[in-house]
Design a protein around this motif. Structure first.
Motif, short mmCIF file in Angstrom:
data_model
loop_
_atom_site.label_atom_id
_atom_site.label_comp_id
_atom_site.label_asym_id
_atom_site.label_seq_id
_atom_site.Cartn_x
_atom_site.Cartn_y
_atom_site.Cartn_z
N ASN A 34 0.50 -1.22 0.14
CA ASN A 34 0.05 -0.64 0.26
C ASN A 34 0.95 1.55 0.00
O ASN A 34 2.24 1.30 0.80
CB ASN A 34 -0.87 0.21 1.24
N ALA A 35 0.30 2.37 -0.87
CA ALA A 35 1.09 3.86 -0.65
C ALA A 35 1.14 4.03 0.74
O ALA A 35 -0.30 4.01 1.97
CB ALA A 35 0.82 4.32 -1.55
N PRO A 36 2.04 4.75 0.96
CA PRO A 36 2.07 4.97 2.73
C PRO A 36 1.05 6.07 3.35
O PRO A 36 0.73 6.97 2.87
CB PRO A 36 3.25 5.77 2.94
N GLY A 37 -0.27 5.55 4.25
CA GLY A 37 -0.98 6.66 4.89
C GLY A 37 -2.17 6.20 3.93
O GLY A 37 -2.68 7.00 4.21
N THR A 38 -2.50 5.41 3.11
CA THR A 38 -3.68 5.57 2.36
C THR A 38 -4.35 3.65 2.34
O THR A 38 -3.24 2.59 2.31
CB THR A 38 -2.97 5.17 0.44
N CYS A 39 -5.04 3.88 2.52
CA CYS A 39 -5.75 2.32 2.13
C CYS A 39 -5.69 1.85 0.73
O CYS A 39 -7.33 0.79 0.44
CB CYS A 39 -6.97 2.28 2.83
N GLY A 40 -4.75 1.98 0.14
CA GLY A 40 -4.63 1.39 -1.38
C GLY A 40 -3.38 1.70 -2.03
O GLY A 40 -2.78 2.31 -1.04
N GLY A 319 -3.49 2.26 -14.11
CA GLY A 319 -3.47 3.01 -13.59
C GLY A 319 -4.49 3.96 -11.69
O GLY A 319 -4.32 5.04 -12.09
N ALA A 320 -5.19 2.84 -12.28
CA ALA A 320 -6.53 2.96 -10.95
C ALA A 320 -5.40 2.84 -9.36
O ALA A 320 -5.02 2.20 -9.37
CB ALA A 320 -7.07 2.39 -11.06
N THR A 321 -6.53 3.48 -8.85
CA THR A 321 -6.25 3.18 -7.68
C THR A 321 -6.98 1.97 -6.96
O THR A 321 -8.09 2.07 -6.51
CB THR A 321 -6.75 4.17 -6.10
N GLU A 353 1.49 -1.83 6.96
CA GLU A 353 1.37 -0.02 7.16
C GLU A 353 0.54 -0.69 8.49
O GLU A 353 -0.71 -0.99 9.46
CB GLU A 353 1.26 0.77 6.58
N ALA A 354 1.48 -0.81 9.92
CA ALA A 354 0.69 -1.44 11.40
C ALA A 354 -0.04 -0.15 12.05
O ALA A 354 0.67 1.38 11.44
CB ALA A 354 1.99 -1.81 12.16
N PRO A 355 -0.99 -0.84 12.76
CA PRO A 355 -2.24 0.44 13.03
C PRO A 355 -0.97 1.32 14.62
O PRO A 355 -0.64 0.79 14.84
CB PRO A 355 -3.70 0.14 13.43
N SER A 356 -1.21 2.28 14.91
CA SER A 356 -0.82 3.43 16.15
C SER A 356 -1.86 3.09 17.18
O SER A 356 -2.99 2.96 16.48
CB SER A 356 -0.09 4.34 15.75
N ILE A 357 -1.26 3.22 18.28
CA ILE A 357 -2.05 2.81 19.70
C ILE A 357 -1.89 3.97 20.66
O ILE A 357 -0.58 3.83 20.94
CB ILE A 357 -2.81 1.64 20.57
N THR A 358 -2.41 4.65 21.27
CA THR A 358 -1.85 5.40 22.30
C THR A 358 -2.94 4.88 23.81
O THR A 358 -3.50 5.06 24.00
CB THR A 358 -1.87 7.05 22.28
N ASN A 379 -4.39 3.80 9.17
CA ASN A 379 -4.65 3.39 7.34
C ASN A 379 -5.72 3.14 6.71
O ASN A 379 -6.42 4.06 5.52
CB ASN A 379 -3.27 3.77 6.26
N CYS A 380 -6.30 1.46 7.13
CA CYS A 380 -7.35 1.18 6.38
C CYS A 380 -8.54 1.52 7.62
O CYS A 380 -8.25 1.39 8.89
CB CYS A 380 -7.34 0.57 6.77
#
Length: 514
Positions: A34-40, A319-321, A353-358, A379-380
């Motif tokens: 996936n592209a960083p920060g996106t769900c695709g 060329g689509a996402t 890309e792993a999620p983050s938790i605080t 990101n997803c």
């Protein structure tokens, strides 16, 4: 594989038929992150284009007329071979007229377009009068163009005519057609030197009406030029006729020029000279052009693949996402005759890309119900948070120190964790406040009611009773020293009371209901 042949007036058609017509091949399966920060991810691939090896070859011979041909459905590419005709001869000569040019190229066309075709005719021999001294007519050019267009796709010039023998030995050959746009000059040894034909079919120096016709003249009238006196007529496709000398040296005849994109010039002005070859034209790709190639009449050959109409029936285009996960792309090719082929490939976008938790920082609380805000992002969509260690948030925390651990997990299995420590104390200040304000709570456990008394709280204060999940069960605002609270709909179990004034907790504790 086999070939099917069809013959109509002046046209030979051959169609190749194989086991799979049409056919299509897809690229291999694709996997990307996936592209960083996106769900695709944007994915590029080579779009499959179907082909049809069951194409056709149409061969056009000289017919003396303009022939039309319609581009079949699904055909977008055409290979054209155009060959000009040879020039004519003096009556006693044979095969010494200039040879026609051969022009080959690939062209982009559209289904339904009307293609027009002229196939050049070999120039005529001298047939009347003083034929031994007469010259032949120029060979016609071969032309292919899209109906209504001002320029041809391709044109192959015809050869110039020969003339005169001297004691049975040929003196002046006709010149070959050339592959350049301008026709050649018309003479080999004329005192005026060679002169080129013009774009409208210009003549040789001082010779009228004997040059071959060029494209614009042929477009309006493809017939060959008639001989000016005894000699041969020009061939269909703009060939020049036998010319006449305008009394510069004598009145003998000169060879006609070949037709083409530009017509070849006629023979020279003194004695006998061969005609010039016609010019040629080609705007195709992958060209293969040959000057002086053809003897006899001209020829035109059209080669094309069979109809192949490609459509995407599922998935996303190049060329689509593409979203995270697996997308299957399907492509189909049809020939319009009920035959089809299809292929597919997958595009897999991996969410790495792993999620983050605080979590909050370490904290110390008084014993009782405790809750906190745990935040997470990904990101997803669809990530879930679970508590894996310590007392459950929203419940009653007894005295002690607890390590609370939380895990966030996304749909792809990527994880992140956080933890913090909660220290629970019996708050001394509350016990001291019970003595300071003279607070008493009885009976505890309660059956029908509970009485909360104080001796030293001045002014308005609030009594709040909560359950073990932190939900408020009763709230009482009062200034009384003694408050009786009925059980009401409170069920059996553990509760908590707190006495507050001006946003401060004066006292708190457990309350049991039997």
């Amino acid at each position: 594989m086999k070939k099917l042949l069809s013959i109509t007036a002046g046209v030979l058609s051959a169609f190749t038929v194989s086991a799979q017509c049409p056919q299509i091949t897809c690229p291999s399966n694709i996997t990307v992150n996936n592209a960083p920060g996106t769900c695709g991810a944007v994915v590029n691939y080579v779009t499959p284009i179907g082909t049809n090896p069951c194409g056709g070859i149409d061969t056009f011979y000289y017919s003396g007329s303009v022939v039309t041909w319609t581009v079949p459905n699904g055909v977008t590419a055409l290979n054209i071979e155009a060959i000009g005709a040879q020039g004519g001869d003096n009556i006693v000569l044979n095969g010494l007229g200039g040879k026609g040019a051969r022009m080959i190229g690939d062209f982009t066309v559209a289904p339904g377009q009307v293609i027009k075709i002229i196939v050049g005719q070999q120039g005529k021999k001298a047939t009347g009068g003083n034929t031994a001294n007469g010259a032949g007519g120029g060979g016609g050019g071969s032309f292919v163009w899209i109906d209504g267009q001002p320029q041809p796709l391709i044109a192959a010039g015809g050869g110039g005519a020969s003339c005169l023998t001297n004691n049975g030995i040929p003196h002046y050959y006709g010149k070959d057609a050339v592959t350049t746009n301008d026709g050649t000059g018309s003479r080999s040894h004329d005192q005026y030197g060679d002169s080129p034909g013009g774009t409208a079919g210009g003549n040789g120096t001082s010779v009228s009406a004997s040059g071959g016709k060029g494209w614009y003249a042929v477009l309006s009238n493809p017939a060959g030029v008639l001989a000016q006196n005894y000699g041969g007529d020009g061939g269909f496709g703009g060939g020049g006729g036998c010319g006449i000398n305008p009394n510069i040296c004598n009145y003998l005849h000169t060879g006609g020029g070949g037709g083409g994109y530009s017509g070849g010039g006629a023979g020279g002005s003194c004695y006998y000279f061969g005609g010039g070859g016609g010019g040629s034209y080609n705007v195709g790709t992958n060209q293969s052009n040959t000057a002086g190639y053809q003897t006899g009449n001209g020829l035109v050959v059209l080669k094309y693949g069979g109809p192949a109409i490609t459509t995407q029936t599922a998935g996303l285009p190049d060329g689509a996402t593409f979203p995270v996960g697996v997308t299957t792309n399907w492509y189909k090719v049809e020939d319009g005759l009920g035959n089809a082929d299809s292929c597919s490939f997958t595009v897999t976008v991996v969410d790495n890309e792993a999620p983050s938790i605080t979590c909050p920082g370490d904290t110390t609380i008084c014993w009782g119900v405790y809750n906190a805000n745990i935040t997470s992002s990904d990101n997803c969509p669809g990530a879930t948070v679970t508590q894996t260690n310590g007392p459950t948030l929203g419940s009653s925390f007894d005295v002690g120190t607890y390590n609370l651990i939380f895990v966030v997990t996304d749909a792809s299995g990527n994880k992140d964790t956080c933890d913090y420590n909660v220290t629970v104390e019996v708050c001394g200040g509350v016990n001291e406040n019970n003595q300071k304000y003279g607070i008493s709570v009885y009976p505890n456990p309660m059956r029908e009611y509970v009485i909360i008394e104080n001796k030293h709280i001045e002014g308005k204060y609030t009594i709040e009773i909560t359950n073990t999940l932190g939900g408020i069960v009763k709230t009482i605002n009062t200034t009384e020293k003694r408050v009786e609270i009925q059980k009401g709909d409170m069920s059996k179990g553990m509760y908590y009371y707190s006495i507050k004034q001006n946003n401060q907790t004066l006292s708190s504790g457990k309350l049991t209901v039997e």
